[in-house]
Enzyme design. Structure first.
Site, PDB file in Angstrom:
ATOM      1  N   GLU A 271       1.566   0.023  -4.787  1.00  0.00           N
ATOM      2  CA  GLU A 271       0.712   1.170  -5.082  1.00  0.00           C
ATOM      3  C   GLU A 271       1.590   2.410  -4.966  1.00  0.00           C
ATOM      4  OE1 GLU A 271      -3.297   3.519  -3.577  1.00  0.00           O
ATOM      5  OE2 GLU A 271      -2.034   2.476  -2.133  1.00  0.00           O
TER       6      GLU A 271
ATOM      7  N   ASP B 226       0.817  -1.206   0.000  1.00  0.00           N
ATOM      8  CA  ASP B 226       0.000   0.000   0.000  1.00  0.00           C
ATOM      9  C   ASP B 226       0.858   1.266   0.000  1.00  0.00           C
ATOM     10  OD1 ASP B 226      -2.685   1.341   0.485  1.00  0.00           O
ATOM     11  OD2 ASP B 226      -1.596   2.014   2.259  1.00  0.00           O
TER      12      ASP B 226
END
Length: 598
Positions: A296, A259
């Site tokens: 990400e 993330d």
């Protein structure tokens, strides 16, 4: 060098003895306390405390007694009574049946993102397992599970996790996740797990009691940064690397989605992502298996997906939000908030060819020149989507495409993603146009924190220039409203959309010109006045290609066949009744022909 056994926390050896190794440089004394015994740990070099003991058994609850304070174990494998309760001693041994499993090539990934708590009525790993055959019918090759590290309460997106090694108990715990992965592999599905190393949640976060897990050198959107490069950072880096290896080694996870890596602050000579890459490569040598690292990242910096030999971060692939933004603006999304930088078709065409939209141009939203071209990087390094958890949940009312666009436009968006040269990702339920929103929800227990979450959401939507009030994240009804309603799938229109998704996925899988992603052979032509886009998908050195045509307008368009191509056969048509031709192209529709260059 980390290897085939977890080296931190409380683990059991082959003699069923508890082997304990806790990083706690802040401690003056440290013990493991159960209902019936206390195991005193001995101080080791570099802030570690350890012991080997026969006093602990699997399934037993325990606390860490740090000086005079009882705390849960930050490396615990289970928190059955929540983030404020005692930890549970576990062994991660499992009778795996996936010895013959082979992780698919990255370019063969067709990803389905899901949230364990809202994917099924059961809201756990068993609920996912019961619906894997639906995903197989759809044609999915990999599921991506949103974060499952233990979080406060039983309702959370997962990004508030505070025990990275402990699988959320209400989902089924460690054994439940292992069983799910084993079943997925038996059915031919890879498993991606979403992990969070850029911050930790606030409630139940006892990490700073043990050592300098955070540093005031940097500030992030969540407060002080995780300490990857300040004094005392070695134990933090070991903590994260061990977590990565555990998911691959002990849970047989095939890929990790890391993330928001752009929010990781690390100026070490070897960045923590590079360390993760090196240790993952070493584990692959030891196990003979393949593991992927997918980041990400919104920096448009190809260094993140470049090899270590080029001083890159070594990530195998990354999410590309810009493809989503350009696609949604082309479909009519108002240019507000982070959509303000996107004008539509020309940028979508650029993303089809280059992945990134901003590669050095000036960004009004960021107020600076932004990005760098990812020249020579293959299409398999980019994951694209028309919906995901963020892009739905970041909306005030968390509307899916089904609430924003016509039925025909939904089919067009699906075609843009699934027939792109990149790795496609679907968000749970989009394959039938699910009507439920995917709202932001939490179940904190601290009133002050609950108030801050509510205020934070209001401020976020104000920045997006949105009026009104978002549903209360703390209200259980917000969570229940976000659950998929599987009965919707029986509807006539929902079945039509599901069949369309299946058709596109089958086309991608079986048509070589679509299956082999080659960015150098992608050509785009923009028809601004008609709001149409023509994409040519082919292979270098071949005269054959697939002609994909997108009509984003709400009127019928007339387009002539370009002089450089000859159309052979229509292979896909989103219009009802298959009425599309290039000379009579229906509104909000998609058309594909096999073709060759003249």
């Amino acid at each position: 060098m980390q290897g085939l056994r977890r080296t931190i926390g409380l683990n059991f050896n082959e003699h069923q003895q508890a082997v304990i190794n806790i990083w706690a440089p802040n401690a003056k004394r440290l013990s493991v306390k159960t209902a019936s015994s206390i195991v005193v740990l001995q101080q080791q070099p570099h802030g570690y405390w350890g012991a080997t003991s026969n006093e602990l058994s699997e399934g037993e609850e325990y606390w860490l007694l740090l000086d005079e304070q009882l705390l849960p174990d930050p490396t615990a494998l289970s928190q059955p009574r929540g983030v404020h309760g005692p930890s549970m001693a576990l062994s991660l041994g499992y009778a795996w049946t996936d010895a013959d499993w082979c992780n698919p090539a990255l370019e063969d990934y067709l990803i389905y993102e899901l949230h364990t708590g809202t994917f099924s009525p059961e809201g756990d790993f068993n609920g996912i397992a019961a619906r894997l055959d639906h995903l197989l019918e759809l044609g999915i090759t990999a599921i991506e599970v949103m974060p499952i590290a233990s979080f406060p309460g039983e309702r959370n997106w997962g990004y508030d996790g505070v025990f990275p090694f402990a699988v959320q108990h209400s989902y089924g715990g460690a054994a439940g996740l292992q069983q799910l992965v084993d079943l997925c592999h038996a059915k031919g599905l890879a498993v991606i797990l979403d992990v969070v190393y850029n911050h930790m949640g606030p409630e139940g976060n006892y990490l700073n009691e043990f050592g300098p897990f955070f540093t005031s050198k940097y500030q992030t959107p969540w407060g002080e940064a995780i300490n990857f490069d300040d004094a005392g950072c070695d134990g933090v880096r070991d903590f994260v690397v061990e977590n990565v290896l555990m998911w691959f080694r002990d849970f047989h996870i095939d890929a990790l989605r890391l993330d928001a890596v752009h929010a990781i602050r690390d100026f070490s000579a070897r960045h923590i992502l590079q360390e993760i890459r090196l240790q993952t490569d070493e584990l692959m040598k030891q196990t003979g298996r393949v593991y992927y690292l997918i980041a990400e990242c919104d920096l448009n910096d190809p260094r993140y997906i470049s090899d270590l030999s080029k001083n890159g971060m070594g990530m195998d692939a990354q999410w590309v939000d810009e493809f989503h933004h350009a696609l949604r603006v082309s479909a009519g999304e108002p240019r507000k908030g982070y959509y303000a930088d996107f004008s539509g078709l020309a940028q979508l065409a650029k993303s089809f060819q280059d992945a990134y939209v901003y590669t050095g141009a000036y960004s009004e939203e960021r107020q600076k020149r932004f990005g760098r071209a990812a020249t020579a990087h293959p299409a398999k390094q980019f994951v694209v989507f028309s919906q995901n958890h963020d892009q739905i949940g970041n909306r005030m009312l968390a509307e899916r495409s089904s609430a924003l666009y016509s039925f025909e436009m939904q089919k067009l968006l699906a075609a843009a993603v699934l027939l792109s040269p990149f790795i496609p990702l679907l968000f749970m339920g989009e394959e039938w146009g699910a009507g439920s929103p995917f709202l932001y929800f939490v179940s904190h227990t601290e009133e002050e924190l609950i108030a801050k979450v509510r205020e934070g959401r209001k401020a976020e939507f104000a920045a997006m220039h949105l009026n009104g009030t978002a549903p209360d994240p703390q209200d259980e009804q917000t969570f229940l409203d976000s659950k998929l309603n599987w009965e919707e799938l029986e509807g006539q229109q929902q079945q039509q959309l599901f069949k369309w998704y299946k058709q596109l996925i089958a086309l991608r899988k079986h048509e070589e010109l679509l299956r082999r992603p080659e960015l150098s052979a992608v050509r785009c032509q923009v028809f601004e006045e008609q709001k149409c886009l023509l994409i040519e998908r082919g292979l270098s050195g071949s005269k054959a290609f697939i002609c994909c045509l997108f009509n984003f307008s709400n009127t019928r368009q007339q387009l002539a066949v370009p002089a450089h191509m000859t159309l052979i056969e229509k292979i896909a048509d989103s219009a009802v009744g298959n009425g599309n031709t290039l000379t009579s192209f229906q509104p909000e529709s998609f058309l594909a022909y096999s073709a060759y260059y003249v």
